[in-house]
Design a protein around this motif. Structure first.
Motif, PDB file in Angstrom:
ATOM      1  N   GLU A   1      24.281  -7.443  -4.285  1.00  0.00           N
ATOM      2  CA  GLU A   1      24.229  -7.293  -5.742  1.00  0.00           C
ATOM      3  C   GLU A   1      24.664  -5.902  -6.201  1.00  0.00           C
ATOM      4  O   GLU A   1      24.900  -5.688  -7.389  1.00  0.00           O
ATOM      5  CB  GLU A   1      22.801  -7.565  -6.242  1.00  0.00           C
ATOM      6  CG  GLU A   1      22.353  -9.014  -6.117  1.00  0.00           C
ATOM      7  CD  GLU A   1      21.993  -9.397  -4.696  1.00  0.00           C
ATOM      8  OE1 GLU A   1      21.861 -10.617  -4.425  1.00  0.00           O
ATOM      9  OE2 GLU A   1      21.825  -8.495  -3.846  1.00  0.00           O
ATOM     10  N   ASN A   2      24.790  -4.974  -5.265  1.00  0.00           N
ATOM     11  CA  ASN A   2      25.255  -3.629  -5.592  1.00  0.00           C
ATOM     12  C   ASN A   2      26.761  -3.472  -5.420  1.00  0.00           C
ATOM     13  O   ASN A   2      27.288  -2.370  -5.613  1.00  0.00           O
ATOM     14  CB  ASN A   2      24.558  -2.587  -4.712  1.00  0.00           C
ATOM     15  CG  ASN A   2      23.078  -2.463  -4.991  1.00  0.00           C
ATOM     16  OD1 ASN A   2      22.248  -2.751  -4.129  1.00  0.00           O
ATOM     17  ND2 ASN A   2      22.730  -2.058  -6.209  1.00  0.00           N
ATOM     18  N   LEU A   3      27.439  -4.561  -5.057  1.00  0.00           N
ATOM     19  CA  LEU A   3      28.863  -4.480  -4.734  1.00  0.00           C
ATOM     20  C   LEU A   3      29.706  -5.410  -5.594  1.00  0.00           C
ATOM     21  O   LEU A   3      29.261  -6.491  -5.975  1.00  0.00           O
ATOM     22  CB  LEU A   3      29.088  -4.828  -3.261  1.00  0.00           C
ATOM     23  CG  LEU A   3      28.466  -3.894  -2.232  1.00  0.00           C
ATOM     24  CD1 LEU A   3      28.509  -4.542  -0.848  1.00  0.00           C
ATOM     25  CD2 LEU A   3      29.196  -2.559  -2.214  1.00  0.00           C
TER      26      LEU A   3
ATOM     27  N   LEU B   1      23.918   6.424  -2.564  1.00  0.00           N
ATOM     28  CA  LEU B   1      23.082   6.900  -3.669  1.00  0.00           C
ATOM     29  C   LEU B   1      23.116   5.999  -4.902  1.00  0.00           C
ATOM     30  O   LEU B   1      22.427   6.273  -5.888  1.00  0.00           O
ATOM     31  CB  LEU B   1      23.510   8.320  -4.077  1.00  0.00           C
ATOM     32  CG  LEU B   1      23.416   9.398  -2.993  1.00  0.00           C
ATOM     33  CD1 LEU B   1      23.870  10.733  -3.542  1.00  0.00           C
ATOM     34  CD2 LEU B   1      22.001   9.490  -2.444  1.00  0.00           C
ATOM     35  N   VAL B   2      23.902   4.920  -4.858  1.00  0.00           N
ATOM     36  CA  VAL B   2      24.039   4.083  -6.058  1.00  0.00           C
ATOM     37  C   VAL B   2      22.737   3.366  -6.424  1.00  0.00           C
ATOM     38  O   VAL B   2      22.540   2.979  -7.578  1.00  0.00           O
ATOM     39  CB  VAL B   2      25.178   3.045  -5.910  1.00  0.00           C
ATOM     40  CG1 VAL B   2      26.521   3.745  -5.754  1.00  0.00           C
ATOM     41  CG2 VAL B   2      24.917   2.092  -4.748  1.00  0.00           C
ATOM     42  N   THR B   3      21.856   3.184  -5.458  1.00  0.00           N
ATOM     43  CA  THR B   3      20.574   2.547  -5.767  1.00  0.00           C
ATOM     44  C   THR B   3      19.561   3.557  -6.293  1.00  0.00           C
ATOM     45  O   THR B   3      18.518   3.181  -6.829  1.00  0.00           O
ATOM     46  CB  THR B   3      19.987   1.860  -4.525  1.00  0.00           C
ATOM     47  OG1 THR B   3      19.867   2.816  -3.469  1.00  0.00           O
ATOM     48  CG2 THR B   3      20.901   0.733  -4.062  1.00  0.00           C
ATOM     49  N   GLU B   4      19.874   4.833  -6.141  1.00  0.00           N
ATOM     50  CA  GLU B   4      18.965   5.896  -6.588  1.00  0.00           C
ATOM     51  C   GLU B   4      19.336   6.426  -7.966  1.00  0.00           C
ATOM     52  O   GLU B   4      18.454   6.830  -8.739  1.00  0.00           O
ATOM     53  CB  GLU B   4      18.982   7.035  -5.565  1.00  0.00           C
ATOM     54  CG  GLU B   4      18.016   8.156  -5.863  1.00  0.00           C
ATOM     55  CD  GLU B   4      18.017   9.211  -4.763  1.00  0.00           C
ATOM     56  OE1 GLU B   4      17.436  10.293  -4.984  1.00  0.00           O
ATOM     57  OE2 GLU B   4      18.598   8.960  -3.690  1.00  0.00           O
TER      58      GLU B   4
ATOM     59  N   ALA C   1      30.675   0.167  -5.903  1.00  0.00           N
ATOM     60  CA  ALA C   1      29.233   0.073  -5.694  1.00  0.00           C
ATOM     61  C   ALA C   1      28.510   0.774  -6.832  1.00  0.00           C
ATOM     62  O   ALA C   1      28.927   1.854  -7.280  1.00  0.00           O
ATOM     63  CB  ALA C   1      28.847   0.694  -4.353  1.00  0.00           C
ATOM     64  N   ALA C   2      27.441   0.158  -7.304  1.00  0.00           N
ATOM     65  CA  ALA C   2      26.656   0.723  -8.405  1.00  0.00           C
ATOM     66  C   ALA C   2      25.322   0.002  -8.473  1.00  0.00           C
ATOM     67  O   ALA C   2      25.036  -0.895  -7.668  1.00  0.00           O
ATOM     68  CB  ALA C   2      27.409   0.593  -9.728  1.00  0.00           C
TER      69      ALA C   2
END
Length: 356
Positions: A74-76, A198-201, A226-227
């Protein structure tokens, strides 16, 4: 034949009346080893699949990438080349005031201006060897909605260490500024500078990657971003359906697993970039910036050549170079050369011996 990008062999062949196969292209920063054999084999063995629609979610490729980057799927987001994502981010975020480096990749400005944004520049200078002064950059982030950072930068090849990029991201988060970090050439680096983890942070971070340059498949168009999940969902809702064709998805899935090819590439690039750099550095009239990645930035100021004259002279010999006069902040004094094979590099060097 002025253009914003290198690699237009079709136009060059027509202009110089050459067979495309006779041209050596130093203008496009593509892995000189060519595509992995594993990719060519899987494409040939699956030609019949052209009768089906591609997976709109790129599920198999996304799964491989999620495992590689240690992120959730889900981050990609997979895209038809990294440039598609630059335009999508501009569309979804719809910023007013924006900041880019100068010089840098031209598509950031084009994408932002296509949404009506005001684009400001952070000038890089030859006095500082086109390095980014983070201390001077940070206050500029207070004034903008989004900053596009190409790391390593194109065409200069300079890059910021991971700690410096993190400093930018943290500062930007405090002033509610988005940071788009384009890591299209990061796979060629020896240093670990990526901030994709770091995209999850940080919710203000979007990291962009290309698969076409390292794996030499630019004709297939393949990249990913990615985000945080919210931004990825908005991007996914805004892109065209079936934006990544079946063969691009399949090639990416196979290429990422080809560890032998990845290791061969890294060794070959190190060997040939050092060779080409040393050869070019023999010319006192050239200022040659040390290549950290797979291209070399060259200052022609002390020579009798302009970038356009040298481009024309070499073009007639079937050698394409990147004239940097279309980059903001540069003029007729700079060229960029992709690192090629030993044989091809020697063709360039031997020709330059007669000219410079």
């Amino acid at each position: 034949m002025e253009q914003d990008h290198g690699g237009n062999i079709t136009a060059a062949a027509e202009k110089y009346n050459l067979n495309p196969d006779e041209i050596i292209d130093f203008s496009a920063n593509i892995n000189f080893l060519g595509p992995p054999e594993s990719v060519l084999e899987v494409l040939q063995n699956n030609l019949s699949a052209i009768k089906n629609y591609p997976d709109p979610d790129c599920s198999a490729l996304k799964s491989v990438l999620a495992q590689q980057e240690q992120l959730q799927e889900e981050n990609l987001m997979i895209a038809n080349g990294a440039v598609e994502l630059i335009y999508l981010v501009a569309k979804v975020l719809n910023p007013n005031r924006t900041l880019v480096l100068a010089p840098t990749f031209s598509e950031y400005r084009k994408a932002l201006e296509s949404m009506g944004a005001d684009v400001e520049e952070f000038q890089l200078t030859r006095q500082n060897d086109f390095k980014i002064n983070v201390e001077k950059l940070l206050p500029r982030l207070d004034e903008v909605d989004i900053f596009c950072l190409c790391n390593p930068n194109n065409p200069t090849g300079q890059f910021l260490a991971r700690e410096e990029v993190m400093e930018i991201i943290k500062y930007a988060a405090r002033c509610d500024t988005y940071i788009l970090v384009d890591e299209a050439f990061v796979d060629f680096l020896d240093s670990e500078v990526t901030v994709i983890d770091l995209v999850t942070e940080y919710n203000n971070l979007f990291v962009l990657r290309s698969l076409t340059k390292f794996f030499a498949i630019p004709g297939l168009r393949l990249g990913y971003g990615a985000a945080n999940q919210e931004l990825i969902s908005k991007l996914a809702a805004s892109h065209d359906p079936w934006n990544v064709n079946y063969f691009a998805q399949l090639a990416g899935e196979v290429a990422l697993k080809d560890k032998k090819y990845i290791d061969q590439t890294k060794k070959a690039i190190v060997q040939e970039k050092d060779f080409l750099y040393q050869q070019l550095n023999n010319y006192s009239q050239l200022k040659v910036y040390y290549p950290e990645i797979n291209y070399i930035f060259v200052d022609l100021t002390a020579s009798e050549w302009t970038a356009s004259r040298l481009e024309e002279e070499l073009g007639q010999e079937g050698i394409l170079i990147r004239n940097c006069n279309t980059y903001s902040g540069l003029g007729e004094e700079f060229i960029r050369l992709a690192v090629k094979s030993r044989e091809e590099n020697l063709v360039l060097i031997n020709k330059l011996k007669k000219l410079i």
